[in-house]
Write a protein that holds these residues in place. Structure first.
Motif, PDB file in Angstrom:
ATOM      1  N   GLN A   4       0.847  -1.192   0.000  1.00  0.00           N
ATOM      2  CA  GLN A   4       0.000   0.000   0.000  1.00  0.00           C
ATOM      3  C   GLN A   4       0.881   1.239   0.000  1.00  0.00           C
ATOM      4  OE1 GLN A   4      -3.079   0.116   2.942  1.00  0.00           O
ATOM      5  NE2 GLN A   4      -3.465   2.300   2.658  1.00  0.00           N
ATOM      6  N   PHE A   5       0.580   2.162  -0.879  1.00  0.00           N
ATOM      7  CA  PHE A   5       1.318   3.412  -0.956  1.00  0.00           C
ATOM      8  C   PHE A   5       0.446   4.559  -0.464  1.00  0.00           C
ATOM      9  CE2 PHE A   5       3.210   0.760  -4.315  1.00  0.00           C
ATOM     10  CZ  PHE A   5       4.557   0.851  -3.976  1.00  0.00           C
ATOM     11  N   ASP A   6       1.131   5.643  -0.066  1.00  0.00           N
ATOM     12  CA  ASP A   6       0.402   6.861   0.254  1.00  0.00           C
ATOM     13  C   ASP A   6       0.129   7.660  -1.010  1.00  0.00           C
ATOM     14  OD1 ASP A   6       0.415   6.585   3.164  1.00  0.00           O
ATOM     15  OD2 ASP A   6       2.580   6.851   3.009  1.00  0.00           O
ATOM     16  N   TYR A   7       1.093   7.619  -1.939  1.00  0.00           N
ATOM     17  CA  TYR A   7       0.946   8.362  -3.199  1.00  0.00           C
ATOM     18  C   TYR A   7       1.426   7.501  -4.365  1.00  0.00           C
ATOM     19  CZ  TYR A   7       0.298  12.636  -0.470  1.00  0.00           C
ATOM     20  OH  TYR A   7      -0.177  13.578   0.405  1.00  0.00           O
ATOM     21  N   VAL A   8       0.698   7.573  -5.465  1.00  0.00           N
ATOM     22  CA  VAL A   8       1.146   6.999  -6.733  1.00  0.00           C
ATOM     23  C   VAL A   8       1.109   8.127  -7.759  1.00  0.00           C
ATOM     24  CG1 VAL A   8       0.704   5.328  -8.568  1.00  0.00           C
ATOM     25  CG2 VAL A   8       0.275   4.694  -6.178  1.00  0.00           C
ATOM     26  N   PHE A   9       2.276   8.493  -8.271  1.00  0.00           N
ATOM     27  CA  PHE A   9       2.364   9.537  -9.289  1.00  0.00           C
ATOM     28  C   PHE A   9       2.579   8.892 -10.654  1.00  0.00           C
ATOM     29  CE2 PHE A   9       3.570  11.995  -5.514  1.00  0.00           C
ATOM     30  CZ  PHE A   9       2.816  13.153  -5.697  1.00  0.00           C
ATOM     31  N   ILE A  10       1.749   9.250 -11.620  1.00  0.00           N
ATOM     32  CA  ILE A  10       1.869   8.716 -12.977  1.00  0.00           C
ATOM     33  C   ILE A  10       2.334   9.851 -13.887  1.00  0.00           C
ATOM     34  CG2 ILE A  10       0.705   7.511 -14.845  1.00  0.00           C
ATOM     35  CD1 ILE A  10      -1.434   6.656 -12.802  1.00  0.00           C
ATOM     36  N   ASP A  11       3.530   9.705 -14.435  1.00  0.00           N
ATOM     37  CA  ASP A  11       4.084  10.708 -15.338  1.00  0.00           C
ATOM     38  C   ASP A  11       3.635  10.404 -16.762  1.00  0.00           C
ATOM     39  OD1 ASP A  11       5.603  12.833 -16.306  1.00  0.00           O
ATOM     40  OD2 ASP A  11       7.361  11.567 -16.615  1.00  0.00           O
ATOM     41  N   CYS A  12       2.817  11.275 -17.337  1.00  0.00           N
ATOM     42  CA  CYS A  12       2.214  11.026 -18.649  1.00  0.00           C
ATOM     43  C   CYS A  12       3.083  11.567 -19.785  1.00  0.00           C
ATOM     44  CB  CYS A  12       0.842  11.691 -18.728  1.00  0.00           C
ATOM     45  SG  CYS A  12      -0.352  10.953 -17.627  1.00  0.00           S
ATOM     46  N   PRO A  13       2.934  10.986 -20.976  1.00  0.00           N
ATOM     47  CA  PRO A  13       3.618  11.537 -22.152  1.00  0.00           C
ATOM     48  C   PRO A  13       2.924  12.811 -22.614  1.00  0.00           C
ATOM     49  CG  PRO A  13       2.245   9.687 -22.785  1.00  0.00           C
ATOM     50  CD  PRO A  13       2.180   9.758 -21.293  1.00  0.00           C
ATOM     51  N   PRO A  14       3.619  13.635 -23.408  1.00  0.00           N
ATOM     52  CA  PRO A  14       3.002  14.882 -23.903  1.00  0.00           C
ATOM     53  C   PRO A  14       2.065  14.620 -25.078  1.00  0.00           C
ATOM     54  CG  PRO A  14       5.256  14.718 -24.674  1.00  0.00           C
ATOM     55  CD  PRO A  14       5.038  13.538 -23.770  1.00  0.00           C
ATOM     56  N   SER A  15       0.993  13.888 -24.813  1.00  0.00           N
ATOM     57  CA  SER A  15       0.008  13.577 -25.862  1.00  0.00           C
ATOM     58  C   SER A  15      -1.285  13.172 -25.168  1.00  0.00           C
ATOM     59  CB  SER A  15       0.502  12.433 -26.751  1.00  0.00           C
ATOM     60  OG  SER A  15       0.571  11.228 -26.015  1.00  0.00           O
ATOM     61  N   LEU A  16      -2.319  12.975 -25.962  1.00  0.00           N
ATOM     62  CA  LEU A  16      -3.604  12.550 -25.413  1.00  0.00           C
ATOM     63  C   LEU A  16      -4.001  11.191 -25.981  1.00  0.00           C
ATOM     64  CD1 LEU A  16      -5.526  15.951 -25.524  1.00  0.00           C
ATOM     65  CD2 LEU A  16      -4.516  14.832 -23.533  1.00  0.00           C
ATOM     66  N   GLY A  17      -3.011  10.297 -26.127  1.00  0.00           N
ATOM     67  CA  GLY A  17      -3.251   8.968 -26.674  1.00  0.00           C
ATOM     68  C   GLY A  17      -3.688   7.975 -25.616  1.00  0.00           C
ATOM     69  N   LEU A  18      -3.565   6.688 -25.956  1.00  0.00           N
ATOM     70  CA  LEU A  18      -4.033   5.614 -25.064  1.00  0.00           C
ATOM     71  C   LEU A  18      -3.236   5.540 -23.761  1.00  0.00           C
ATOM     72  CD1 LEU A  18      -4.990   2.643 -27.408  1.00  0.00           C
ATOM     73  CD2 LEU A  18      -6.437   3.777 -25.707  1.00  0.00           C
ATOM     74  N   LEU A  19      -1.958   5.910 -23.800  1.00  0.00           N
ATOM     75  CA  LEU A  19      -1.174   5.882 -22.566  1.00  0.00           C
ATOM     76  C   LEU A  19      -1.715   6.905 -21.566  1.00  0.00           C
ATOM     77  CD1 LEU A  19       2.481   5.499 -23.932  1.00  0.00           C
ATOM     78  CD2 LEU A  19       1.053   3.752 -22.836  1.00  0.00           C
ATOM     79  N   THR A  20      -2.001   8.103 -22.047  1.00  0.00           N
ATOM     80  CA  THR A  20      -2.558   9.124 -21.165  1.00  0.00           C
ATOM     81  C   THR A  20      -3.954   8.735 -20.693  1.00  0.00           C
ATOM     82  OG1 THR A  20      -1.275  10.854 -22.281  1.00  0.00           O
ATOM     83  CG2 THR A  20      -3.170  11.565 -20.983  1.00  0.00           C
ATOM     84  N   VAL A  21      -4.744   8.128 -21.569  1.00  0.00           N
ATOM     85  CA  VAL A  21      -6.079   7.666 -21.171  1.00  0.00           C
ATOM     86  C   VAL A  21      -5.971   6.611 -20.079  1.00  0.00           C
ATOM     87  CG1 VAL A  21      -8.140   6.434 -21.945  1.00  0.00           C
ATOM     88  CG2 VAL A  21      -7.159   8.232 -23.365  1.00  0.00           C
ATOM     89  N   ASN A  22      -5.003   5.693 -20.190  1.00  0.00           N
ATOM     90  CA  ASN A  22      -4.780   4.697 -19.134  1.00  0.00           C
ATOM     91  C   ASN A  22      -4.464   5.370 -17.809  1.00  0.00           C
ATOM     92  OD1 ASN A  22      -4.328   1.476 -19.395  1.00  0.00           O
ATOM     93  ND2 ASN A  22      -4.343   2.442 -21.417  1.00  0.00           N
ATOM     94  N   ALA A  23      -3.651   6.420 -17.862  1.00  0.00           N
ATOM     95  CA  ALA A  23      -3.296   7.137 -16.634  1.00  0.00           C
ATOM     96  C   ALA A  23      -4.519   7.825 -16.037  1.00  0.00           C
ATOM     97  CB  ALA A  23      -2.198   8.158 -16.930  1.00  0.00           C
ATOM     98  N   LEU A  24      -5.364   8.420 -16.877  1.00  0.00           N
ATOM     99  CA  LEU A  24      -6.559   9.117 -16.389  1.00  0.00           C
ATOM    100  C   LEU A  24      -7.581   8.136 -15.800  1.00  0.00           C
ATOM    101  CD1 LEU A  24      -7.052  11.708 -19.276  1.00  0.00           C
ATOM    102  CD2 LEU A  24      -6.210  12.159 -16.969  1.00  0.00           C
ATOM    103  N   VAL A  25      -7.645   6.940 -16.351  1.00  0.00           N
ATOM    104  CA  VAL A  25      -8.572   5.940 -15.811  1.00  0.00           C
ATOM    105  C   VAL A  25      -8.061   5.392 -14.479  1.00  0.00           C
ATOM    106  CG1 VAL A  25      -9.588   3.657 -16.215  1.00  0.00           C
ATOM    107  CG2 VAL A  25      -9.479   5.328 -18.073  1.00  0.00           C
ATOM    108  N   ALA A  26      -6.738   5.278 -14.348  1.00  0.00           N
ATOM    109  CA  ALA A  26      -6.164   4.719 -13.118  1.00  0.00           C
ATOM    110  C   ALA A  26      -6.172   5.710 -11.963  1.00  0.00           C
ATOM    111  CB  ALA A  26      -4.728   4.260 -13.385  1.00  0.00           C
ATOM    112  N   ALA A  27      -6.204   7.004 -12.255  1.00  0.00           N
ATOM    113  CA  ALA A  27      -6.059   8.034 -11.226  1.00  0.00           C
ATOM    114  C   ALA A  27      -7.407   8.483 -10.675  1.00  0.00           C
ATOM    115  CB  ALA A  27      -5.302   9.230 -11.803  1.00  0.00           C
ATOM    116  N   GLN A  28      -7.349   9.081  -9.496  1.00  0.00           N
ATOM    117  CA  GLN A  28      -8.510   9.789  -8.965  1.00  0.00           C
ATOM    118  C   GLN A  28      -8.306  11.303  -9.025  1.00  0.00           C
ATOM    119  OE1 GLN A  28      -7.128   7.352  -6.387  1.00  0.00           O
ATOM    120  NE2 GLN A  28      -8.072   5.917  -7.801  1.00  0.00           N
TER     121      GLN A  28
END
Length: 344
Positions: free
Chosen positions: A200-224
């Protein structure tokens, strides 16, 4: 020959004034100050130098460095009740996403929080900044997304920083955008990988690429939460509207818990009026979501990655390190007041 007795001459007023030893000016307490002290022993006159004015600059820098590095481990930042998964996103490049991710993670980890950094950018800059190996052949986040490898088998402990782990990114991640197209539940692959992590972590930081592709969408779905770094220049504001629209689409269709919780102003140049104008526009639009801490332009922040370090450890007394420390502290305090997220 006749000798006259020596008679001491009386000096004139001007001569006496010139001969008097020089005495530095000493401020004399006014009657008003004396009365205030008598009424309140804790009263401090404006004529009295403060601690910051009295200490030399090097001493102040050393004090800031000790505060940031926290070698004793006694000073801690507030820990959230539940894991806060924060996606650091902005489709514009060069606004400080990776720098913000690395330095906030290090600042929180140095002060008692358990932090995981997920490098979702194929360039792997977050892995470089944390000095985590990410060359070809190293297990990385690509294996988690495409081959369903558990995140625990990929995460690496960051050397020299307790309580900090990093999931690196290699060049293999560049092909993940295309490969994810045919994968079942392609938007939620990262979300399930984080949820399945045994610790269990206190924080999970996801560093996104400079685009709005599937990788960024994965990050947005995983985050609150979404943390948006905004460079204090006009171009940085142009694409912000499109980013907010995409976040709203993800919230409506994939992740109803997603919220833009934090805005951080970066690369602030106090010498320009443009920086002030951008700051005012952002604060008027986003209100309390904008952190009071502002990251200035600082050469130490740019130098640190070349040594495989964050600015927090490279030059902890610099203005850049102090600003990121204040930003991390503000984020931690906000998390306690308004607990968000779920256990990872």
């Amino acid at each position: 020959m006749r000798f006259e007795s020596a008679v001491p001459h009386q000096p004139t007023a001007a001569a006496a004034r010139d001969a008097a030893p020089l005495v530095p000016d000493v401020p004399v307490a006014s009657a008003e100050s004396l009365a205030a002290v008598a009424a309140d022993p804790t009263y401090v006159s404006r004529e009295t130098p403060t601690r910051e004015e009295d200490d030399p600059p090097l001493a102040m820098e050393a004090m800031r460095a000790v505060q940031i590095l926290n070698p004793s481990g006694e000073v801690t930042m507030p820990r959230p009740d539940r894991t806060r998964v924060m996606c650091v996103a902005n489709q514009k490049g060069g606004v400080g996403k990776t720098t913000t991710t690395v330095n906030l993670a290090v600042a929180l980890a140095l002060h008692g929080n358990r932090v995981l950094v997920v490098d979702l950018d194929p360039q792997g800059n977050a892995s470089t900044g944390l000095n985590v190996p990410h060359h070809t052949g190293i297990p990385d986040v690509y294996d988690c997304l495409i081959n369903s490898v558990p995140l625990a088998e990929v995460a690496q402990a960051v050397e020299g920083i307790p309580n900090l782990w990093c999931v690196p990114a290699t060049i293999d991640l560049a092909g993940a955008e295309i490969e994810l197209v045919s994968v079942v539940a392609r938007e939620s692959r990262l979300d399930r990988a984080i949820a399945a992590y045994p610790g269990q972590f206190d924080y999970v930081f996801i560093d996104c690429p400079p685009s709005l592709g599937l990788l960024t969408v994965n990050a947005l779905v995983a985050a609150q939460e979404v943390l948006i770094p905004i460079q204090c220049e006009y171009y940085a504001l142009e694409g912000l509207n499109q980013l907010i629209n995409n976040i709203n689409l993800v919230r409506q269709h994939l992740n109803p818990k997603l919220d833009v919780s934090t805005i951080l102003l970066t690369m602030y140049d106090r010498r320009t009026r443009l920086a002030d104008a951008v700051e005012q526009d952002v604060r008027n639009h986003f209100g309390d979501k904008v952190l009071q801490a502002v990251i200035p332009r600082n050469v130490r922040v740019s130098e640190a990655p070349s040594y495989g370090q964050s600015v927090m450890t490279y030059d902890p007394g610099s203005r850049g390190a102090t600003s990121y420390f204040e930003a991390a502290q503000e984020i931690a305090e906000r998390g306690v007041k308004e607990p968000v997220g779920r256990n990872a």
